[in-house]
Design a protein around this motif. Structure first.
Motif, mmCIF file in Angstrom:
data_model
loop_
_atom_site.group_PDB
_atom_site.id
_atom_site.type_symbol
_atom_site.label_atom_id
_atom_site.label_comp_id
_atom_site.label_asym_id
_atom_site.label_seq_id
_atom_site.Cartn_x
_atom_site.Cartn_y
_atom_site.Cartn_z
ATOM 1 N N ASP A 37 0.854 -1.188 0.000
ATOM 2 C CA ASP A 37 0.000 0.000 0.000
ATOM 3 C C ASP A 37 0.886 1.232 0.000
ATOM 4 O O ASP A 37 1.338 1.709 1.038
ATOM 5 N N TRP A 38 1.178 1.743 -1.210
ATOM 6 C CA TRP A 38 1.987 2.958 -1.310
ATOM 7 C C TRP A 38 1.272 4.021 -2.143
ATOM 8 O O TRP A 38 1.893 4.930 -2.649
ATOM 9 N N SER A 39 -0.032 3.890 -2.265
ATOM 10 C CA SER A 39 -0.943 4.849 -2.910
ATOM 11 C C SER A 39 -0.866 4.761 -4.421
ATOM 12 O O SER A 39 0.095 4.235 -4.997
ATOM 13 N N ASN A 40 -1.875 5.327 -5.076
ATOM 14 C CA ASN A 40 -1.951 5.353 -6.538
ATOM 15 C C ASN A 40 -1.644 6.729 -7.110
ATOM 16 O O ASN A 40 -1.875 6.975 -8.293
ATOM 17 N N ASN A 41 -1.151 7.642 -6.273
ATOM 18 C CA ASN A 41 -0.830 8.985 -6.758
ATOM 19 C C ASN A 41 0.289 8.944 -7.790
ATOM 20 O O ASN A 41 1.178 8.094 -7.720
ATOM 21 N N LYS A 42 0.273 9.873 -8.706
ATOM 22 C CA LYS A 42 1.319 9.961 -9.734
ATOM 23 C C LYS A 42 2.584 10.609 -9.193
ATOM 24 O O LYS A 42 3.693 10.268 -9.599
ATOM 25 N N ILE A 43 2.431 11.587 -8.305
ATOM 26 C CA ILE A 43 3.555 12.157 -7.562
ATOM 27 C C ILE A 43 3.118 12.269 -6.109
ATOM 28 O O ILE A 43 1.927 12.169 -5.801
ATOM 29 N N MET A 44 4.087 12.470 -5.213
ATOM 30 C CA MET A 44 3.761 12.496 -3.794
ATOM 31 C C MET A 44 2.851 13.686 -3.464
ATOM 32 O O MET A 44 3.225 14.842 -3.661
ATOM 33 N N ALA A 45 1.660 13.357 -2.963
ATOM 34 C CA ALA A 45 0.718 14.380 -2.525
ATOM 35 C C ALA A 45 0.992 14.702 -1.064
ATOM 36 O O ALA A 45 1.231 13.807 -0.254
ATOM 37 N N LEU A 46 0.965 15.994 -0.720
ATOM 38 C CA LEU A 46 1.190 16.456 0.644
ATOM 39 C C LEU A 46 -0.102 17.083 1.168
ATOM 40 O O LEU A 46 -0.594 18.055 0.599
ATOM 41 N N ALA A 59 2.124 12.225 3.455
ATOM 42 C CA ALA A 59 2.976 12.282 2.259
ATOM 43 C C ALA A 59 2.818 10.959 1.529
ATOM 44 O O ALA A 59 3.363 9.944 1.946
ATOM 45 N N GLU A 60 2.072 10.981 0.410
ATOM 46 C CA GLU A 60 1.653 9.746 -0.240
ATOM 47 C C GLU A 60 1.904 9.798 -1.747
ATOM 48 O O GLU A 60 1.376 10.671 -2.427
ATOM 49 N N GLY A 61 2.713 8.847 -2.240
ATOM 50 C CA GLY A 61 2.967 8.755 -3.669
ATOM 51 C C GLY A 61 4.449 8.818 -3.995
ATOM 52 O O GLY A 61 5.300 8.952 -3.109
ATOM 53 N N PRO A 62 4.794 8.739 -5.285
ATOM 54 C CA PRO A 62 6.194 8.709 -5.714
ATOM 55 C C PRO A 62 6.958 10.001 -5.409
ATOM 56 O O PRO A 62 6.396 11.097 -5.458
ATOM 57 N N VAL A 63 8.238 9.828 -5.106
ATOM 58 C CA VAL A 63 9.135 10.955 -4.864
ATOM 59 C C VAL A 63 9.623 11.484 -6.214
ATOM 60 O O VAL A 63 10.218 10.741 -6.994
ATOM 61 N N ASP A 64 9.361 12.768 -6.492
ATOM 62 C CA ASP A 64 9.867 13.355 -7.740
ATOM 63 C C ASP A 64 10.747 14.547 -7.397
ATOM 64 O O ASP A 64 10.899 14.914 -6.219
ATOM 65 N N GLN A 65 11.351 15.150 -8.408
ATOM 66 C CA GLN A 65 12.338 16.205 -8.173
ATOM 67 C C GLN A 65 11.738 17.452 -7.541
ATOM 68 O O GLN A 65 12.463 18.288 -6.985
ATOM 69 N N THR A 66 10.414 17.602 -7.595
ATOM 70 C CA THR A 66 9.785 18.787 -7.001
ATOM 71 C C THR A 66 9.511 18.624 -5.513
ATOM 72 O O THR A 66 9.143 19.602 -4.849
ATOM 73 N N LEU A 67 9.665 17.409 -4.984
ATOM 74 C CA LEU A 67 9.265 17.168 -3.592
ATOM 75 C C LEU A 67 9.976 18.067 -2.585
ATOM 76 O O LEU A 67 9.306 18.633 -1.709
ATOM 77 N N PRO A 68 11.311 18.210 -2.624
ATOM 78 C CA PRO A 68 11.951 19.045 -1.600
ATOM 79 C C PRO A 68 11.369 20.452 -1.508
ATOM 80 O O PRO A 68 11.098 20.951 -0.405
ATOM 81 N N ASP A 69 11.146 21.102 -2.644
ATOM 82 C CA ASP A 69 10.589 22.459 -2.624
ATOM 83 C C ASP A 69 9.156 22.464 -2.097
ATOM 84 O O ASP A 69 8.772 23.354 -1.314
ATOM 85 N N ARG A 70 8.366 21.480 -2.522
ATOM 86 C CA ARG A 70 6.976 21.431 -2.064
ATOM 87 C C ARG A 70 6.903 21.113 -0.572
ATOM 88 O O ARG A 70 6.063 21.656 0.161
ATOM 89 N N LEU A 71 7.791 20.225 -0.115
ATOM 90 C CA LEU A 71 7.822 19.879 1.304
ATOM 91 C C LEU A 71 8.239 21.084 2.147
ATOM 92 O O LEU A 71 7.652 21.357 3.199
ATOM 93 N N LYS A 72 9.243 21.809 1.675
ATOM 94 C CA LYS A 72 9.699 23.010 2.391
ATOM 95 C C LYS A 72 8.558 24.012 2.527
ATOM 96 O O LYS A 72 8.346 24.595 3.603
ATOM 97 N N GLN A 73 7.793 24.197 1.460
ATOM 98 C CA GLN A 73 6.670 25.137 1.494
ATOM 99 C C GLN A 73 5.596 24.665 2.464
ATOM 100 O O GLN A 73 5.034 25.466 3.226
#
Length: 235
Positions: A37-46, A59-73
């Protein structure tokens, strides 16, 4: 005797309703669930939610290159977040490391893999960023040995271009893999996780291939998550 039988049936029914029955395991990899069970999201949803008195970031879905910036926000916009709950099939390795370092820069932040959820590959490094880390019984910290040779399209294309191009690509792959292995080793040291996680577990797994061979996967037991200091809080 009949009363005891009825009691057992009742307990089984309650467990089924509560989702407490163990998930079927993968015959090709008995340490891991057959359907993680690692979700069906296309990218990690926060998503920020409230769990009791706590504010939790799901935090659910694949880790992509935008994650650090989105997580920081997300952490900037919600300074009262106390926990991050993770489920993910992995993704961009360096983005996972960067997100983990960002989490570590937030004092006291808890990362958690809830029961039934799976955190795989790059998600491992996001999770290890937590100063306090919880892998609930039934939660899956799933690992593999990182490799870049799973990029069969790039290799096949280079073969078509000739031997010299192929040799150059393989050299690049080996160099990049060695560099990432060094970065992973440094990351574990900084996060307080035992380096033996790499030598005892990760580097003994076969590399993930484009065929998706599930035998490449390994899920740590509860004893192992504490042995290697992957988790440092036992609830």
């Amino acid at each position: 005797m009949r009363a005891a039988h009825k009691l057992l049936l009742g307990l089984a029914a309650v467990a089924l309703l509560c989702g407490q029955l163990p998930a079927p395991m993968d015959p090709a990899n008995p340490s891991c669930p057959k359907a993680p069970d690692w979700s069906n999201n296309k990218i990690m949803a926060l998503k920020v939610v409230r769990k009791g008195d706590a504010r939790v970031l799901l935090a659910e879905g694949p880790v992509d290159q935008t994650l650090p910036d989105r997580l920081k926000q997300a952490l900037t916009d919600n300074p009262d977040i106390s926990e991050i709950w993770l489920r993910s099939p992995g993704g961009n390795a360096r983005a996972g490391n960067a997100a983990g370092r960002l989490i570590r820069a937030t004092p006291g932040l808890v990362t958690r893999i809830p029961a039934g959820w799976t955190c795989f590959s790059a998600c491992n490094f996001v999770f290890m960023g937590g100063q306090l880390r919880v892998v609930e019984p039934g939660g899956n910290f799933m690992v593999h040995m990182f490799t870049m040779t799973g990029d069969r399209d790039a290799i096949d294309q280079s073969v078509a271009l000739g031997t010299e191009t192929t040799v150059e690509l393989i050299g690049d792959i080996e160099q990049e893999s060695a560099l990432l292995a060094s970065e992973d080793n440094d990351f574990l040291i900084r996060m307080g996780v035992s380096r033996k996680l790499l030598t005892d577990i990760m580097y003994k797994q076969k590399a993930v291939t484009s065929g998706g061979d599930q035998s490449t996967r390994r899920c740590l037991t509860q004893d192992e998550v504490f042995k290697y200091n992957v988790a440092n809080v036992q609830e």
